[in-house]
Design a protein around this motif. Structure first.
Motif, short mmCIF file in Angstrom:
data_model
loop_
_atom_site.label_atom_id
_atom_site.label_comp_id
_atom_site.label_asym_id
_atom_site.label_seq_id
_atom_site.Cartn_x
_atom_site.Cartn_y
_atom_site.Cartn_z
N ARG A 214 0.84 -1.21 0.00
CA ARG A 214 0.00 0.00 0.00
C ARG A 214 0.86 1.25 0.00
O ARG A 214 0.58 2.23 -0.71
CB ARG A 214 -0.91 -0.02 1.22
CG ARG A 214 -1.76 1.22 1.43
CD ARG A 214 -2.76 0.97 2.55
NE ARG A 214 -3.49 2.18 2.89
CZ ARG A 214 -3.24 2.97 3.93
NH1 ARG A 214 -2.25 2.66 4.76
NH2 ARG A 214 -3.96 4.04 4.16
N PRO A 294 -5.68 2.83 -10.08
CA PRO A 294 -6.24 3.28 -8.79
C PRO A 294 -7.10 2.21 -8.12
O PRO A 294 -7.19 2.15 -6.89
CB PRO A 294 -7.08 4.50 -9.15
CG PRO A 294 -6.55 4.95 -10.47
CD PRO A 294 -6.06 3.73 -11.19
N ARG A 295 -7.71 1.32 -8.93
CA ARG A 295 -8.56 0.30 -8.35
C ARG A 295 -7.75 -0.73 -7.54
O ARG A 295 -8.25 -1.32 -6.59
CB ARG A 295 -9.35 -0.40 -9.46
CG ARG A 295 -10.44 0.48 -10.07
CD ARG A 295 -11.09 -0.20 -11.24
NE ARG A 295 -10.13 -0.45 -12.32
CZ ARG A 295 -10.43 -1.05 -13.46
NH1 ARG A 295 -11.66 -1.46 -13.69
NH2 ARG A 295 -9.51 -1.24 -14.40
N THR A 296 -6.49 -0.93 -7.94
CA THR A 296 -5.64 -1.88 -7.20
C THR A 296 -5.39 -1.38 -5.78
O THR A 296 -5.49 -2.14 -4.80
CB THR A 296 -4.31 -2.06 -7.92
OG1 THR A 296 -4.55 -2.55 -9.25
CG2 THR A 296 -3.42 -3.05 -7.16
N LEU A 297 -5.06 -0.10 -5.65
CA LEU A 297 -4.85 0.48 -4.33
C LEU A 297 -6.12 0.43 -3.50
O LEU A 297 -6.10 0.11 -2.30
CB LEU A 297 -4.38 1.94 -4.47
CG LEU A 297 -4.21 2.72 -3.17
CD1 LEU A 297 -3.18 2.05 -2.26
CD2 LEU A 297 -3.83 4.17 -3.46
N GLU A 298 -7.25 0.66 -4.16
CA GLU A 298 -8.51 0.66 -3.44
C GLU A 298 -8.82 -0.74 -2.89
O GLU A 298 -9.21 -0.90 -1.72
CB GLU A 298 -9.63 1.10 -4.40
CG GLU A 298 -11.00 1.19 -3.74
CD GLU A 298 -12.06 1.67 -4.71
OE1 GLU A 298 -13.23 1.45 -4.41
OE2 GLU A 298 -11.70 2.24 -5.76
N LYS A 299 -8.60 -1.78 -3.71
CA LYS A 299 -8.85 -3.15 -3.26
C LYS A 299 -7.90 -3.54 -2.14
O LYS A 299 -8.28 -4.22 -1.17
CB LYS A 299 -8.69 -4.11 -4.43
CG LYS A 299 -9.78 -3.99 -5.48
CD LYS A 299 -9.52 -4.96 -6.63
CE LYS A 299 -10.60 -4.85 -7.72
NZ LYS A 299 -10.35 -5.76 -8.84
N GLU A 301 -6.47 -1.57 0.07
CA GLU A 301 -6.87 -0.89 1.30
C GLU A 301 -8.11 -1.54 1.91
O GLU A 301 -8.21 -1.68 3.15
CB GLU A 301 -7.12 0.58 1.02
CG GLU A 301 -5.84 1.37 0.77
CD GLU A 301 -6.11 2.86 0.60
OE1 GLU A 301 -7.23 3.20 0.16
OE2 GLU A 301 -5.21 3.66 0.90
N GLU A 302 -9.02 -1.96 1.06
CA GLU A 302 -10.22 -2.64 1.57
C GLU A 302 -9.83 -3.93 2.30
O GLU A 302 -10.37 -4.25 3.37
CB GLU A 302 -11.18 -2.95 0.42
CG GLU A 302 -11.89 -1.73 -0.15
CD GLU A 302 -12.79 -2.09 -1.32
OE1 GLU A 302 -12.77 -3.29 -1.70
OE2 GLU A 302 -13.48 -1.19 -1.83
#
Length: 556
Positions: A214, A294-299, A301-302
């Protein structure tokens, strides 16, 4: 045995030090001379009740020290070691009683509680008399005494082992039952928690890995900008790769004209080119591994936040979640397997119970046989002691229900007596009078001479209310008991006194206007004179002296 007794400022005793011996030790003296004071002092050293009235008038405190010679394996020494106290060749018990009633106790000069002093004292001395008795008068000792008399140590050991095995299985069954009850009570929670953790599927070390990735993704743009710049510097048209390659080509064309002087330079440039190629490859690998979506970072973090939320929910760390998952799944599985497990443990418990019951019943049968032998042996001792109408019985009866079972078996054992024909038997201490009680204890002790570990027995006026042949029978039994024990007897009977291996006279003396009690060891002539006094009274006659000599001679 009791080797020495030192008394300071107890009632009428100012300073007194006595060395004791083995065998039958008799103490005689006029009524009121202070024999009871001597026993009170000994009782104080053994942990008896301390009363400020025992402190001599005018003294600040009283003290009594009793020294015992014991084998290393005596129970008293085991108690001392068990309590972490220093164990020496001798055991010294000391009690200090202040005039204000405060008391201090010591074992081998180490401060202890009075309760511990009493516990040790009870393993060293038994006192039997008209007013103070313990040892065999305590019904709690009767079962062990009967087992020792009957030689039932092996049977008792098997019963204890079977009891321990049964208790162990029962404890396992109870624990399993409690676990299952708890599991059933939280079954819904367990199913929900296990389903959540199964869906989450946590791995050990995953939080640290996600946190690192992350951090990289959060600085992706700056990293890529730096990586691209570095790549241009190394691999661009004017990069380091082209410069090194150009230098190598130029030097290689003229190397044969430099007589080998350029060989080190060319070798160094070759190495630099190889290292640089590796660095460029690594740089490209790092560049290609960075996901700028950006979706990779979002997943990521989730996922990280989900792990941390689950850890907070269960009050643990994220790294412990996999272990928690396995634990909860095990508890859930326990519910599903509970029937079989409890059934196996119940069968084992039933088998252990039957094994214990068989061992306990064998022990009970041995006790009944031993009780018959003990009753017969004691009965033979009673008539010569003027207790021919009395009846002694050892009661062995089953305990009431399993609640009364224990490591010592399933029986209750009690010594009871009936002093008059037709009267119901009852406990020794409640049925027998003072003199009868001491003689009952004497009869029991003679029969049980080889049983028990208490080395010193004290009989206080065991001859009360008897004389002639009965007193002689008492003396003979005390002497017989003195062959295996140290026996201290306070007596007014010349027949008993004549049987003694050692003789002390307790007497009063007035010094400086104060009355004091003293104890004097009597050599043979003085001993004969003392027994003559006991025979004749105030005026000692030649006939009394002759009778005393005859009594003493008869003991040999």
């Amino acid at each position: 045995m009791l080797a020495a007794l030192s008394i300071r400022d107890v009632v009428l005793i100012e300073r007194l030090s006595l060395a004791w011996a083995r065998g039958l030790c008799v103490l005689t003296g006029e009524t009121g001379a202070g024999k009871s004071i001597l026993l009170d002092a000994l009782g104080l050293a053994l942990g008896g009740r301390g009363d400020s009235t025992l402190v001599r008038h005018g003294a600040e405190q009283a003290s009594v020290t009793a020294e015992f010679d014991l084998p290393p394996d005596h129970p008293a020494m085991e108690i001392v070691r068990e309590q972490g106290l220093e164990a020496e060749d001798t055991l010294v018990l000391r009690r200090v009683l202040s005039a204000d009633g405060r008391s201090r106790a010591y074992v081998n000069d180490q401060a202890v509680g009075v309760a511990l002093l009493r516990r040790i004292g009870e393993s060293l001395v038994e006192v039997h008399g008209q007013f103070e008795t313990h040892g065999l008068l305590d019904p709690r000792t009767h079962r062990g005494v009967l087992d020792d008399f009957g030689g039932l140590s092996a049977e008792a050991g098997r019963a204890r082992e079977a009891w321990a095995a049964w208790r162990q299985v029962e404890e396992a069954r109870a624990n399993a039952d409690a676990e299952i009850r708890r599991a059933r009570a939280e079954e819904d929670y367990l199913r929900h928690a296990v389903a959540e953790l199964d869906a989450l599927d946590p791995r050990e070390g995953e939080e640290e890995e996600l946190a690192e990735r992350r951090a990289v993704l959060m600085h992706g743009e700056r990293l890529m900008e730096a990586l691209n710049g570095a790549s241009a510097e190394l691999s661009g048209d004017r990069g380091a790769e082209r410069a090194i390659a150009g230098a190598l080509r130029t030097l290689s064309r003229i190397a044969d004209r430099a007589a080998g002087r350029l060989d080190p330079v060319i070798a160094g440039l070759d190495r630099a080119a190889a290292e640089l190629a590796e660095a460029v490859a690594a740089l490209n690998a790092v560049s290609s591994s960075i996901d700028m979506d950006p979706r990779t970072l979002e997943k990521m973090e989730e996922r990280l936040f989900a792990l941390r939320a689950a850890a907070r929910k269960h009050g643990t760390s994220t790294d412990a979640l996999p272990a928690l998952r396995r634990e909860l799944a095990g508890r859930l599985a326990l519910i599903e397997d509970q029937g079989d497990r409890l059934q196996v443990l119940a069968q084992q418990s039933a088998q252990a119970r039957e094994a214990y019951l068989a061992a306990a019943q064998a022990l009970s049968a041995g006790r009944v046989r031993a009780a018959g032998r003990l009753d017969k042996a004691v009965a033979a001792e009673l008539p010569p002691l003027k207790l021919d109408k009395a009846r002694f019985a050892t009661v062995v009866e089953p305990a009431e229900g399993e609640a009364g079972w224990g490591p010592d078996g399933i029986d209750r054992v009690a010594f009871v007596v009936a002093t008059n024909p037709g009267a119901p038997p009852g406990p020794l201490a409640k049925i027998a009078s003072g003199g009868e009680l001491a003689r009952f204890m004497l009869a029991l002790k003679v029969v049980l001479a080889q049983v028990g570990t208490v080395p010193t027995l004290v009989f206080d006026e065991v001859d009360t209310g008897i004389g002639g042949a009965v007193a002689d029978a008492v003396g003979e039994r005390l002497a017989r008991l003195g062959q295996t024990h140290q026996v201290l007897v306070v007596t007014h009977s010349p027949q008993v006194a004549a049987r003694g291996a050692h003789h002390w006279r307790v007497q009063k003396a007035t010094k400086g206007g104060r009355t004091m009690t003293d104890v004097v060891a009597l050599p043979e002539p003085e001993r004969r004179e003392e027994i003559a006094r006991m025979l004749s009274g105030a005026t000692v006659t030649e006939e009394a002296r002759a009778a005393a000599a005859k009594l003493i001679a008869a003991r040999v």
